[in-house]
Motif scaffolding. Structure first.
Motif, PDB file in Angstrom:
ATOM      1  N   TRP A   1       0.829  -1.196   0.000  1.00 34.28           N
ATOM      2  CA  TRP A   1       0.000   0.000   0.000  1.00 34.28           C
ATOM      3  C   TRP A   1       0.870   1.254   0.000  1.00 34.28           C
ATOM      4  CZ3 TRP A   1      -4.631   2.017  -0.722  1.00 34.28           C
ATOM      5  CH2 TRP A   1      -4.965   3.223  -0.122  1.00 34.28           C
ATOM      6  N   PHE A   2       1.883   1.246   0.854  1.00 30.79           N
ATOM      7  CA  PHE A   2       2.731   2.422   1.049  1.00 30.79           C
ATOM      8  C   PHE A   2       3.512   2.765  -0.218  1.00 30.79           C
ATOM      9  CE2 PHE A   2       6.081   4.967   3.095  1.00 30.79           C
ATOM     10  CZ  PHE A   2       5.294   5.754   3.923  1.00 30.79           C
ATOM     11  N   SER A   3       3.885   1.754  -0.982  1.00 26.76           N
ATOM     12  CA  SER A   3       4.702   2.001  -2.175  1.00 26.76           C
ATOM     13  C   SER A   3       3.866   2.157  -3.447  1.00 26.76           C
ATOM     14  CB  SER A   3       5.710   0.864  -2.355  1.00 26.76           C
ATOM     15  OG  SER A   3       5.038  -0.349  -2.590  1.00 26.76           O
ATOM     16  N   ARG A   4       2.547   2.147  -3.319  1.00 24.23           N
ATOM     17  CA  ARG A   4       1.674   2.264  -4.485  1.00 24.23           C
ATOM     18  C   ARG A   4       1.844   3.635  -5.146  1.00 24.23           C
ATOM     19  NH1 ARG A   4      -4.492   1.602  -3.409  1.00 24.23           N
ATOM     20  NH2 ARG A   4      -3.800  -0.483  -2.873  1.00 24.23           N
ATOM     21  N   PRO A   5       2.161   3.647  -6.455  1.00 22.25           N
ATOM     22  CA  PRO A   5       2.274   4.935  -7.166  1.00 22.25           C
ATOM     23  C   PRO A   5       0.936   5.672  -7.174  1.00 22.25           C
ATOM     24  CG  PRO A   5       3.150   3.123  -8.493  1.00 22.25           C
ATOM     25  CD  PRO A   5       2.453   2.515  -7.316  1.00 22.25           C
ATOM     26  N   GLY A   6       0.980   6.966  -6.983  1.00 23.06           N
ATOM     27  CA  GLY A   6      -0.231   7.772  -7.037  1.00 23.06           C
ATOM     28  C   GLY A   6      -1.121   7.667  -5.813  1.00 23.06           C
ATOM     29  N   ARG A   7      -0.614   7.069  -4.754  1.00 20.32           N
ATOM     30  CA  ARG A   7      -1.402   6.926  -3.524  1.00 20.32           C
ATOM     31  C   ARG A   7      -1.753   8.318  -2.993  1.00 20.32           C
ATOM     32  NH1 ARG A   7       0.286   6.600   1.979  1.00 20.32           N
ATOM     33  NH2 ARG A   7       2.425   6.774   1.283  1.00 20.32           N
ATOM     34  N   GLU A   8      -3.026   8.546  -2.725  1.00 19.92           N
ATOM     35  CA  GLU A   8      -3.477   9.861  -2.276  1.00 19.92           C
ATOM     36  C   GLU A   8      -3.604   9.975  -0.759  1.00 19.92           C
ATOM     37  OE1 GLU A   8      -6.292  12.028  -5.089  1.00 19.92           O
ATOM     38  OE2 GLU A   8      -6.909   9.921  -5.267  1.00 19.92           O
ATOM     39  N   SER A   9      -3.570   8.864  -0.075  1.00 27.51           N
ATOM     40  CA  SER A   9      -3.709   8.912   1.377  1.00 27.51           C
ATOM     41  C   SER A   9      -2.422   9.422   2.006  1.00 27.51           C
ATOM     42  CB  SER A   9      -4.043   7.525   1.928  1.00 27.51           C
ATOM     43  OG  SER A   9      -2.965   6.651   1.715  1.00 27.51           O
ATOM     44  N   ARG A  10      -2.567   9.874   3.239  1.00 25.86           N
ATOM     45  CA  ARG A  10      -1.401  10.301   4.028  1.00 25.86           C
ATOM     46  C   ARG A  10      -1.392   9.515   5.323  1.00 25.86           C
ATOM     47  NH1 ARG A  10      -0.942  16.441   4.833  1.00 25.86           N
ATOM     48  NH2 ARG A  10       0.977  15.761   5.845  1.00 25.86           N
TER      49      ARG A  10
ATOM     50  N   PHE B   1      -5.354   8.974   6.471  1.00 25.83           N
ATOM     51  CA  PHE B   1      -6.504   9.753   6.027  1.00 25.83           C
ATOM     52  C   PHE B   1      -6.294  10.205   4.596  1.00 25.83           C
ATOM     53  CE2 PHE B   1      -3.341  12.452   7.900  1.00 25.83           C
ATOM     54  CZ  PHE B   1      -3.264  13.539   7.056  1.00 25.83           C
ATOM     55  N   GLY B   2      -7.349  10.718   3.988  1.00 27.43           N
ATOM     56  CA  GLY B   2      -7.241  11.211   2.620  1.00 27.43           C
ATOM     57  C   GLY B   2      -8.597  11.455   2.005  1.00 27.43           C
ATOM     58  N   PRO B   3      -8.654  11.404   0.673  1.00 32.09           N
ATOM     59  CA  PRO B   3      -9.929  11.608  -0.017  1.00 32.09           C
ATOM     60  C   PRO B   3     -10.923  10.521   0.373  1.00 32.09           C
ATOM     61  CG  PRO B   3      -8.098  11.659  -1.567  1.00 32.09           C
ATOM     62  CD  PRO B   3      -7.552  11.176  -0.260  1.00 32.09           C
ATOM     63  N   PRO B   4     -12.196  10.826   0.297  1.00 34.07           N
ATOM     64  CA  PRO B   4     -13.196   9.850   0.730  1.00 34.07           C
ATOM     65  C   PRO B   4     -13.272   8.637  -0.184  1.00 34.07           C
ATOM     66  CG  PRO B   4     -14.240  11.712  -0.348  1.00 34.07           C
ATOM     67  CD  PRO B   4     -12.788  12.052  -0.211  1.00 34.07           C
ATOM     68  N   ARG B   5     -13.498   7.494   0.432  1.00 34.86           N
ATOM     69  CA  ARG B   5     -13.786   6.281  -0.319  1.00 34.86           C
ATOM     70  C   ARG B   5     -15.281   6.241  -0.559  1.00 34.86           C
ATOM     71  NH1 ARG B   5     -10.826   2.492   3.960  1.00 34.86           N
ATOM     72  NH2 ARG B   5     -12.127   3.813   5.239  1.00 34.86           N
ATOM     73  N   SER B   6     -15.777   5.156  -1.111  1.00 35.79           N
ATOM     74  CA  SER B   6     -17.218   5.059  -1.366  1.00 35.79           C
ATOM     75  C   SER B   6     -17.979   5.123  -0.045  1.00 35.79           C
ATOM     76  CB  SER B   6     -17.539   3.767  -2.112  1.00 35.79           C
ATOM     77  OG  SER B   6     -17.234   2.657  -1.305  1.00 35.79           O
ATOM     78  N   GLY B   7     -19.181   5.636  -0.118  1.00 36.55           N
ATOM     79  CA  GLY B   7     -20.019   5.720   1.067  1.00 36.55           C
ATOM     80  C   GLY B   7     -19.861   6.999   1.855  1.00 36.55           C
ATOM     81  N   ILE B   8     -19.051   7.942   1.327  1.00 32.95           N
ATOM     82  CA  ILE B   8     -18.859   9.223   2.006  1.00 32.95           C
ATOM     83  C   ILE B   8     -19.366  10.327   1.080  1.00 32.95           C
ATOM     84  CG2 ILE B   8     -17.225  10.835   3.055  1.00 32.95           C
ATOM     85  CD1 ILE B   8     -17.292   8.217   4.577  1.00 32.95           C
ATOM     86  N   PRO B   9     -20.535  10.907   1.359  1.00 35.60           N
ATOM     87  CA  PRO B   9     -21.014  12.003   0.524  1.00 35.60           C
ATOM     88  C   PRO B   9     -20.225  13.280   0.803  1.00 35.60           C
ATOM     89  CG  PRO B   9     -22.532  11.615   2.332  1.00 35.60           C
ATOM     90  CD  PRO B   9     -21.461  10.555   2.419  1.00 35.60           C
ATOM     91  N   GLY B  10     -20.223  14.198  -0.147  1.00 34.11           N
ATOM     92  CA  GLY B  10     -19.568  15.466   0.136  1.00 34.11           C
ATOM     93  C   GLY B  10     -19.041  16.196  -1.078  1.00 34.11           C
TER      94      GLY B  10
END
Length: 173
Positions: free
Chosen positions: A53-62, A78-87
């Protein structure tokens, strides 16, 4: 309050973070998640997944770690919302927050959460959301003290053939 500093996680922290996560699950979810599931968790398997997960290119989480005298003692992702998060792109999501079980209640988790909130705000998120197991009363109280409220969203997860409900919590940043 335990004195820690919060910093970005790096690859050298993976083993420690995996130990915090696995021990955190085993402590926090005892009596909620089936014992067979908790007993099958290993730091090694978690670290292998975390490395991928940590070495995945383009990973947006922190990932942030709380570091004390004995090294990493807490972790938040944390990071951008996954499915199930409106906003409409204005909501961030706390994916995971764990503290070494012997340091729960010392302020480490709150410090990590505060840093995650500040970082999300810096990324122009207006709200933060997270999922918490319905039966995890301690975590629910923790998040409620930090300003989160259940917003009516629910989802189910299955652990060793046992279905557990999660509640979605949100707060304004």
């Amino acid at each position: 309050m335990v004195h820690v500093r919060v910093r970005e996680m790096d690859e050298a922290d993976i083993e420690a973070v995996s130990a915090i996560r696995v021990r955190g699950w085993q402590a926090a979810y005892a009596g909620i998640v089936p014992r067979s599931y908790l007993d099958a968790m290993t730091v090694e398997e978690d670290a292998d997944r975390r490395r991928q997960w940590f070495s995945r290119p383009g990973r947006e989480s922190r990932d942030l770690v709380a570091v004390g005298d004995r090294g990493p003692v807490g972790w938040v992702c944390f990071g951008p919302p996954r499915s199930g998060i409106p906003g409409d792109g204005r909501a961030g999501e706390v994916y995971a927050l764990y503290v070494a079980p012997d340091l729960i209640g010392t302020g480490v988790g709150r410090g990590l959460l505060d840093e995650a909130h500040a970082a999300m705000k810096g990324q122009d998120f207006e709200t933060s959301a997270l999922w918490v197991l319905q039966d995890n009363r301690r975590a629910r109280r923790f998040y409620e003290r930090a300003g989160y409220r259940a917003d009516g969203g629910t989802q189910d997860d299955v652990y060793d053939d046992v279905t557990l409900s999660e509640l979605r919590y949100r707060r304004v940043l």
